[in-house]
Structures are given as C-alpha cells and as structure tokens.
Design a protein around this motif. Structure first.
Motif, PDB file in Angstrom:
ATOM      1  N   PRO A  24       0.824  -1.215   0.000  1.00 53.76           N
ATOM      2  CA  PRO A  24       0.000   0.000   0.000  1.00 53.76           C
ATOM      3  C   PRO A  24       0.853   1.259   0.000  1.00 53.76           C
ATOM      4  N   ASN A  25       0.274   2.327  -0.459  1.00 57.72           N
ATOM      5  CA  ASN A  25       0.889   3.637  -0.327  1.00 57.72           C
ATOM      6  C   ASN A  25       0.913   4.001   1.161  1.00 57.72           C
ATOM      7  N   ARG A  26       2.027   4.528   1.637  1.00 59.67           N
ATOM      8  CA  ARG A  26       2.168   4.824   3.065  1.00 59.67           C
ATOM      9  C   ARG A  26       1.519   6.148   3.478  1.00 59.67           C
ATOM     10  N   ASN A  27       0.988   6.895   2.502  1.00 53.97           N
ATOM     11  CA  ASN A  27       0.339   8.168   2.813  1.00 53.97           C
ATOM     12  C   ASN A  27      -1.094   7.902   3.286  1.00 53.97           C
ATOM     13  N   LEU A  28      -1.301   7.898   4.594  1.00 53.47           N
ATOM     14  CA  LEU A  28      -2.612   7.570   5.165  1.00 53.47           C
ATOM     15  C   LEU A  28      -3.697   8.547   4.748  1.00 53.47           C
ATOM     16  N   LEU A  29      -3.321   9.761   4.373  1.00 54.11           N
ATOM     17  CA  LEU A  29      -4.320  10.768   4.014  1.00 54.11           C
ATOM     18  C   LEU A  29      -5.083  10.406   2.746  1.00 54.11           C
ATOM     19  N   LEU A  30      -4.521   9.544   1.916  1.00 59.68           N
ATOM     20  CA  LEU A  30      -5.220   9.135   0.698  1.00 59.68           C
ATOM     21  C   LEU A  30      -6.511   8.388   1.033  1.00 59.68           C
ATOM     22  N   TRP A  31      -6.575   7.777   2.209  1.00 59.16           N
ATOM     23  CA  TRP A  31      -7.776   7.060   2.646  1.00 59.16           C
ATOM     24  C   TRP A  31      -8.672   7.945   3.494  1.00 59.16           C
ATOM     25  N   ARG A  32      -8.137   9.003   4.055  1.00 52.14           N
ATOM     26  CA  ARG A  32      -8.907   9.842   4.975  1.00 52.14           C
ATOM     27  C   ARG A  32      -9.646  10.985   4.290  1.00 52.14           C
ATOM     28  N   ASP A  33      -9.086  11.510   3.218  1.00 51.06           N
ATOM     29  CA  ASP A  33      -9.653  12.716   2.601  1.00 51.06           C
ATOM     30  C   ASP A  33      -9.519  12.610   1.085  1.00 51.06           C
ATOM     31  N   GLN A  34     -10.652  12.641   0.397  1.00 53.71           N
ATOM     32  CA  GLN A  34     -10.633  12.475  -1.055  1.00 53.71           C
ATOM     33  C   GLN A  34      -9.954  13.632  -1.783  1.00 53.71           C
ATOM     34  N   SER A  35      -9.813  14.776  -1.131  1.00 56.36           N
ATOM     35  CA  SER A  35      -9.160  15.903  -1.793  1.00 56.36           C
ATOM     36  C   SER A  35      -7.643  15.767  -1.818  1.00 56.36           C
ATOM     37  N   VAL A  36      -7.102  14.867  -0.984  1.00 58.86           N
ATOM     38  CA  VAL A  36      -5.652  14.651  -0.935  1.00 58.86           C
ATOM     39  C   VAL A  36      -5.240  13.747  -2.094  1.00 58.86           C
ATOM     40  N   ASP A  37      -4.247  14.177  -2.857  1.00 59.87           N
ATOM     41  CA  ASP A  37      -3.781  13.371  -3.997  1.00 59.87           C
ATOM     42  C   ASP A  37      -2.262  13.207  -3.999  1.00 59.87           C
ATOM     43  N   GLY A  38      -1.611  13.393  -2.887  1.00 57.55           N
ATOM     44  CA  GLY A  38      -0.165  13.204  -2.783  1.00 57.55           C
ATOM     45  C   GLY A  38       0.314  13.776  -1.457  1.00 57.55           C
ATOM     46  N   ILE A  39       1.635  13.751  -1.143  1.00 61.43           N
ATOM     47  CA  ILE A  39       2.626  13.496  -2.165  1.00 61.43           C
ATOM     48  C   ILE A  39       3.523  12.323  -1.742  1.00 61.43           C
ATOM     49  N   LYS A  40       4.212  12.437  -0.587  1.00 62.17           N
ATOM     50  CA  LYS A  40       5.184  11.403  -0.247  1.00 62.17           C
ATOM     51  C   LYS A  40       5.475  11.396   1.250  1.00 62.17           C
ATOM     52  N   THR A  41       5.606  10.163   1.765  1.00 64.61           N
ATOM     53  CA  THR A  41       6.010   9.977   3.158  1.00 64.61           C
ATOM     54  C   THR A  41       7.518   9.771   3.237  1.00 64.61           C
ATOM     55  N   GLY A  42       8.032   9.845   4.457  1.00 61.74           N
ATOM     56  CA  GLY A  42       9.434   9.538   4.686  1.00 61.74           C
ATOM     57  C   GLY A  42       9.662   9.171   6.134  1.00 61.74           C
ATOM     58  N   HIS A  43      10.613   8.250   6.378  1.00 57.83           N
ATOM     59  CA  HIS A  43      10.954   7.900   7.755  1.00 57.83           C
ATOM     60  C   HIS A  43      12.341   7.273   7.815  1.00 57.83           C
ATOM     61  N   THR A  44      13.158   7.807   8.678  1.00 58.76           N
ATOM     62  CA  THR A  44      14.402   7.187   9.122  1.00 58.76           C
ATOM     63  C   THR A  44      14.554   7.546  10.594  1.00 58.76           C
ATOM     64  N   SER A  45      15.471   6.892  11.275  1.00 58.06           N
ATOM     65  CA  SER A  45      15.683   7.222  12.685  1.00 58.06           C
ATOM     66  C   SER A  45      16.169   8.647  12.848  1.00 58.06           C
ATOM     67  N   ALA A  46      16.937   9.136  11.880  1.00 53.39           N
ATOM     68  CA  ALA A  46      17.455  10.506  11.954  1.00 53.39           C
ATOM     69  C   ALA A  46      16.393  11.532  11.586  1.00 53.39           C
ATOM     70  N   ALA A  47      15.547  11.213  10.622  1.00 57.36           N
ATOM     71  CA  ALA A  47      14.562  12.182  10.113  1.00 57.36           C
ATOM     72  C   ALA A  47      13.262  12.163  10.894  1.00 57.36           C
ATOM     73  N   GLY A  48      12.960  11.068  11.589  1.00 53.17           N
ATOM     74  CA  GLY A  48      11.650  10.924  12.191  1.00 53.17           C
ATOM     75  C   GLY A  48      10.616  10.628  11.110  1.00 53.17           C
ATOM     76  N   TYR A  49       9.352  10.834  11.445  1.00 46.09           N
ATOM     77  CA  TYR A  49       8.269  10.584  10.495  1.00 46.09           C
ATOM     78  C   TYR A  49       7.913  11.892   9.789  1.00 46.09           C
ATOM     79  N   CYS A  50       8.003  11.870   8.452  1.00 47.49           N
ATOM     80  CA  CYS A  50       7.808  13.076   7.648  1.00 47.49           C
ATOM     81  C   CYS A  50       6.703  12.845   6.620  1.00 47.49           C
ATOM     82  N   LEU A  51       6.062  13.914   6.221  1.00 45.85           N
ATOM     83  CA  LEU A  51       5.026  13.815   5.199  1.00 45.85           C
ATOM     84  C   LEU A  51       4.943  15.118   4.414  1.00 45.85           C
TER      85      LEU A  51
END
Length: 404
Positions: free
Chosen positions: A230-257
């Motif tokens: 699955p796409n890791r962007n949870l907002l694609l399931w929560r809000d139909q107006s959301v159409d992107g863009i990209k998630t990110g996660h590393t121990s150094a970066a934390g959780y990014c969106l």
C-alpha cells in the motif's frame, strides 16, 4: 497668449500623470452584498504539529507561506527525497534523454543497497532483470522502493552519484536554496539535507511541471510480482481531496510527510518534518490542510496580457502605451478580506518611444493592512514605435515647455 499655452501644457501634463498618481480600482471587484457584511474576525493561529521539528503550509497557486515554523532549517528529508528523483526522471523524459518504455535494470547494487535484504522500503523487482521505466517509477512513488530509486538513477545518469548531481542542478532551478542531495532514495547520508520550505517548493514544482508523474503519488497500492504494497500516505484514505505526495521515515529524520490537496480551484501543500509516528504526521498534516482551506482563499487579480492601465507616451506613433502583466497575478489572503486589498502602481512620470512589447515599465503592487501581498512587473502589452521627425520635434517642444 502665453497663459493659454501654459494652461494647455498643465492640462496635458495632468492627463499624462493621472494613472501614475491615482491608485487603480480594486481588481475584479466583488458586487456589494444587499446587507452590511459582518465584521471580519481575525484568523485563528494555525494548528501547530505536536512533535514535528519543522513544518509549513504553502498556497500552490501563489507560493505564499500561510503558516510554518523552522521552515528554512536544514533537516533530513528521508524518502521525500524520491519526489526530487521523480522530478529529475520526468524532466529527463521531457528532454528526450529517456522514455517511459525504457527497460530499466535492477542492478546488483540497487538490489543490495535498497532491496528486501535492507531495513528500508523496497519495491521487489527481481535483481538482474529489467522492468519498464514507468513501472519502476510507480514502485518508487507508491511503495517508496529504495531499490527502484537507485535503479532509476543508474538508468538516467549511469550512477547514483552522477544522478545526485542532476538532482542538485534541478533543485537550484526550482529555487531550493537550502538543499543538497547525495542519493536518490533518502536514506541518511552526510551532506544529504533539505528544508520544509524547499520541499514544499519541490512539491509545487512537480504538480505544476509534470502532472502525469505527480498522479503516481495518489495510487493507493501497487503490485510487483506476487507482492502488493500500500501507499504509506494515510491521508489518501482519509480525505478524497488529498492526492499526494510522499512519506518519509528514518531514525534521523523521524516521520515526515509532504502532502497536497485540492478543493475546488484551491490547492495547498503541507510539509511536516520530524514527527513521532505515522498517525501523528497524518493527523497534523490534515489539520494544517483543513485550516488553510477554511481560513484562506486565492484570487486571480490580473490576467496575463490583459491591459491594466494606459500611460501617456512621448515621441511615439501612438500617444498611449498599454501596460499589463506577463504572468497572472494571484494572491492568497484570509477569507473575507478581498475588498480590503489596495492596488497601486509605480510608473515613471515621463515615457518616451520606442518601447518594445514585453518591456518592463513599472510595477503593480497590492497591499493588505499596509503589507505587500502581491506584486509584479508592469510590461508593455504591445510595442510603441518611434514617431517621425516632426512628431518627435513637436513632442520634444512640449516636454521642454512642461519641464519649466
């Protein structure tokens, strides 16, 4: 007699200055409501992400920052890096260097550094086999495949290191002044960094320049072989107006969106960096988007190539030069404040032909509460050629007369 000449000169001069001295009427005026409008309520502060180290909300149409904290602080971008990779691949396709039907090899290096045997996300394309470039890019965009990102980089530029040089060149063109990329996937590396502001600019550029490539980011799942992810962007399931863009996660970066949504004609872009969990980055991003859509609106003030004003011009075949803007002038502002905008112009008092079409003549500015919220160069909509000898001589006389 001299008095009559002087009076005529003053009248002519005053007519030539009327546009430069008088503020323009409000662009595209909104009809007055039948009843008195309610008092404007101050815009509430943006919902601050709970644990993120840096965040931003940007209006897509204007590039205006609606809210944010630490927006220029250098942070690890994690897999949001892959948006830059997508941009470079799309640009190289447009330039004819590679094509969607190219067969891209999943090399040994790509498989070892980004495949299933690593701790990061992967696409699952078999090692030492090829796949269409378009499929490989979907594996990167939807599944966040590090292996796919490396394979694409090698296909486009020969090596990931050479591809990183391309990434930095395109980033500079986009205006990402505080970013540097050393790889195509976003795993932590020395000298690999960006900012919330730069990443919002990148998202804006991908939507604007390569909408077909951007559309990959709203695909909810993608299958390679027997593996569906699955796409890791949870907002694609929560809000139909959301159409992107990209998630990110590393121990150094934390959780990014890095997210974007469009409601009606308005699009917003949010970047939330350094979050504590997948849920937190999604919750905070959606709160920012909802706040932006609720309390801000975007207006198109002037159309490109349309006449904004006409100015007196001397020594030309025409007596007036028409001025406009070369690009649409838009503004983002709190809802209900449109009629409070105050447009004005800064134009030289004396203009002489010849003037070329597109030549910058002055500046149009729009302010709200004394602050400039939009401005653009005023350019000649059409050329004004130099007049003949006698017209120039006659105008020179009147210019001299009026200067006394």
């Amino acid at each position: 007699m001299k008095f009559r000449f002087a009076a005529a000169a003053v009248a002519t001069f005053a007519a030539g200055l009327v546009f430069a001295q008088t503020p323009m009427p409000t662009p595209n005026p909104v009809p007055a409501a039948a009843d008195a409008a309610p008092a404007v309520v101050a815009t509430p502060p943006a919902p601050v992400p709970s644990t993120s180290t840096a965040w931003i909300l940007m209006d897509y149409a204007t590039g205006q920052v609606l809210a944010g904290e630490n927006i220029h602080e250098q942070v690890a971008p994690a897999s949001i890096t892959k948006v830059m990779t997508s941009y470079v691949v799309a640009a190289e396709i447009k330039n004819g260097k590679v094509g969607l039907d190219d067969q891209v090899m999943m090399s040994e290096r790509a498989w070892r550094e980004g495949g299933a045997g690593t701790d990061g996300s992967y696409s699952g394309f078999p090692v030492n086999q090829t796949a269409r470039l378009e499929e490989m890019e979907k594996g990167m965009a939807v599944q966040s495949g590090n292996d796919a990102a490396i394979a694409l980089a090698e296909h486009v530029a020969g090596s990931q290191e050479a591809f990183a040089s391309l990434m930095n060149s395109y980033a500079a063109k986009i205006g990402m002044k505080n970013s540097n990329f050393v790889n195509a996937h976003g795993l932590t590396a020395e000298g690999h960094y960006s900012t919330a502001y730069d990443l919002a600019l990148l998202g804006r550029a991908l939507v604007r320049d390569f909408p077909e490539t951007y559309a990959y980011n709203k695909i909810k799942e993608f299958t390679v072989g027997s593996i569906t992810q699955p796409n890791r962007n949870l907002l694609l399931w929560r809000d139909q107006s959301v159409d992107g863009i990209k998630t990110g996660h590393t121990s150094a970066a934390g959780y990014c969106l890095l997210s974007s949504a469009q409601r009606g004609d308005q699009r917003l872009i949010a970047a939330v960096m350094g979050g504590s969990s997948e849920k937190q980055r999604a919750d905070d991003s959606l709160a920012l988007l909802n706040w932006g859509f609720r309390f801000f609106e975007t207006h198109r003030l002037y159309e490109a190539g349309k006449v904004v004003t006409s100015q007196k011009i001397w020594k030309g075949k025409a007596d007036q030069v028409e001025l406009g803007v070369s690009q649409p002038l838009l503004v983002s502002l709190p809802r209900g404040r449109y009629n409070d905008l105050k447009p004005s112009m800064d134009v030289p008092k004396v203009l002489e032909a010849p003037i070329a079409a597109g030549q910058q003549i002055g500046t149009v500015k729009v302010t709200l509460d004394g602050q400039v919220v939009a401005q653009a160069p005023l350019v000649a909509v059409s050329a004004v050629e130099e007049a003949g000898f006698f017209k120039r001589l006659w105008d020179a006389f009147w210019m001299w007369w009026e200067s006394e």
